[in-house]
Design an enzyme around this catalytic site. Structure first.
Site, short mmCIF file in Angstrom:
data_model
loop_
_atom_site.label_atom_id
_atom_site.label_comp_id
_atom_site.label_asym_id
_atom_site.label_seq_id
_atom_site.Cartn_x
_atom_site.Cartn_y
_atom_site.Cartn_z
NE ARG A 157 -3.52 -2.49 3.52
CZ ARG A 157 -3.46 -3.35 3.62
NH1 ARG A 157 -1.96 -3.29 4.01
NH2 ARG A 157 -4.28 -4.09 4.34
CE LYS A 181 -6.76 -0.65 4.86
NZ LYS A 181 -7.72 -1.23 4.03
CG HIS A 254 -4.94 0.71 -3.02
ND1 HIS A 254 -3.40 0.33 -2.69
CD2 HIS A 254 -5.42 -0.25 -3.01
CE1 HIS A 254 -3.71 -0.82 -1.85
NE2 HIS A 254 -5.04 -0.98 -1.74
NE ARG A 257 -2.99 -3.70 -0.91
CZ ARG A 257 -2.50 -4.68 -0.04
NH1 ARG A 257 -1.46 -5.08 0.46
NH2 ARG A 257 -2.96 -4.85 0.79
CG HIS A 280 -6.13 -8.59 1.86
ND1 HIS A 280 -6.53 -9.65 0.24
CD2 HIS A 280 -5.68 -7.67 1.75
CE1 HIS A 280 -6.54 -8.42 -0.21
NE2 HIS A 280 -6.09 -7.19 0.58
CE1 TYR A 289 -6.65 -6.68 -6.20
CE2 TYR A 289 -6.34 -8.10 -4.00
CZ TYR A 289 -6.52 -6.77 -4.57
OH TYR A 289 -6.33 -5.66 -4.38
#
Length: 311
Positions: A157, A181, A254, A257, A280, A289
Site C-alpha cells: 500500500r 492496517k 494502489h 498492489r 488481508h 483478485y
C-alpha cells in the site's frame, strides 16, 4: 442549551474532510470525479450538522438518518441517497481508523450496498513500460525506480511504502517487513529486480538525498530535501511516471498492489499465500483478485483435467 459551532469547529471539519479525501486519493486511488462528489456530499452534510449545532465528531445515528431523510424529502434520487450514504459510511470508518471516533453512527444504516467493482490492473507489458520510466543515475531517479519496483514486487500500500524504514528491508535475505492496517506486521519476499534497484538506491541515491536534510533519517524513501516521503509525494512520483508511460488514466499507487496480486494468482500462486503477502485479514478480500482471463482459465483447465485432452 447547545453551544453554537465555532469557526474553529468548522475548520476542524474541513481538515477532517481534506484528510479523508487524501486517503481516498492516495490509498484507494479514487478518480477525481468521485473525490469531488464525496467532497460535495460531505460539505453538504457539514452544513446540515451546522444548522443542528452538532459537530461531525459528535454526530449520532439519528443525525445521519435525518440527513438522509431530508434528501428524500427534497426528492433526491435513490442513487444519490445511496452514494451519499456510502460516502458517510466510508468517512466515519476513516475517523474510527484514525482514533477520532470510538463509534460509527452509520453502522446501522439500512441502505443496500452495491457489489464491489473489479480492480484496475496492468498487463505485464504495461508494468515493464512503467518500471522503465525512471531513467538516469541521479538520486531521485534511483529512488523512483526502487520505489516502483518494490511496490510492484511486494504489493505494498502507499502508506506501507512511505513508512518503510531502512532496517525493514533485508536485501541479503530478499525480504521486507511491512506494517499494514492496525499496525500488523508481515514479512514479504522481494524479487531479484526489486532487490537490485533498492541496493543501488541505498548505495548511490539515498545518501545524496539524506545529506541535504542534515539530520538522521530512518525512512527508506525520502524526498529531495532528505525528509521522509509523504503520501502526496509518492502520488506525484507515480503519476509522473504513469503519464510518461502513457498510463495516466489506468493507474494510481494502489494499482501496483492490485497488479501484484493478480499476476501472482495468474502465475499459479495459491490464494492463501497471496492473502498473507497482501496482509488481508479475510481471504474473501483476496478473492477479488481471482478474475483471471478466460484464456488463462482454459489453459489451466486443459493442462489439469484428466479427460480434457484427446488420448
Amino acid at each position: 442549551m447547545a453551544t453554537v459551532a465555532q469557526p474553529t469547529e468548522a475548520r476542524r471539519f474541513e481538515h477532517l474532510v481534506l484528510d479523508f479525501l487524501a486517503y481516498l486519493e492516495f490509498e484507494r486511488g479514487l478518480s477525481r470525479n468521485t473525490l469531488e462528489a464525496y467532497r460535495s456530499d460531505l460539505f453538504q452534510y457539514g452544513r446540515f450538522l451546522e444548522e443542528r449545532e452538532v459537530s461531525a465528531v459528535k454526530a449520532e445515528q439519528a443525525d445521519v438518518a435525518d440527513f438522509l431523510a431530508s434528501l428524500a424529502e427534497r426528492s433526491a434520487s435513490p442513487a444519490t441517497i445511496h452514494r451519499k450514504a456510502a460516502c458517510l459510511r466510508s468517512f466515519y470508518r476513516h475517523l474510527r481508523r484514525d482514533g477520532i471516533r470510538d463509534s460509527d453512527p452509520t453502522a446501522a444504516l439500512s441502505a443496500p450496498r452495491r457489489g464491489r467493482k473489479l480492480p484496475q490492473v496492468l498487463t505485464r507489458g504495461e508494468v515493464e513500460k512503467l518500471l522503465e520510466q525512471p531513467r538516469g543515475t541521479d538520486p531521485s531517479a534511483l529512488r523512483d525506480r526502487a520505489l516502483l519496483e518494490l511496490m510492484y514486487a511486494c504489493g505494498l500500500r502507499a502508506s506501507e511504502a512511505i513508512s518503510l524504514e531502512v532496517s525493514d528491508v533485508d536485501v541479503e535475505d530478499q525480504v521486507l517487513r511491512a506494517r499494514g492496517k492496525g499496525s500488523k506486521e508481515r514479512i514479504v519476499p522481494i524479487g531479484h529486480r526489486a532487490v537490485r534497484a533498492v541496493r543501488i538506491y541505498l548505495e548511490r541515491g539515498r545518501p545524496g538525498l539524506v545529506r541535504k536534510n542534515g539530520a538522521s533519517e530512518t525512512h527508506l524513501f525520502v524526498n529531495f530535501r532528505g525528509g521522509s516521503l509523504t503520501r502526496q509525494g509518492l502520488y506525484k512520483i507515480v503519476r509522473r511516471h504513469a503519464t510518461s508511460a502513457g498510463l495516466a488514466d489506468r493507474m494510481s499507487p494502489h494499482t501496483l498492489r492490485h497488479t501484484f496480486a493478480t499476476h501472482l494468482l495468474a502465475g499459479g500462486c495459491d490464494l492463501r499465500s497471496v492473502q498473507e503477502m497482501l496482509g488481508h485479514a479475510d481471504v474473501a478480500t483476496t478473492q477479488l483478485y481471482t478474475h483471471l482471463s478466460s484464456e488463462r482459465l482454459k489453459d489451466v483447465y486443459f493442462r489439469a483435467h484428466p479427460r480434457a485432452t484427446v488420448s
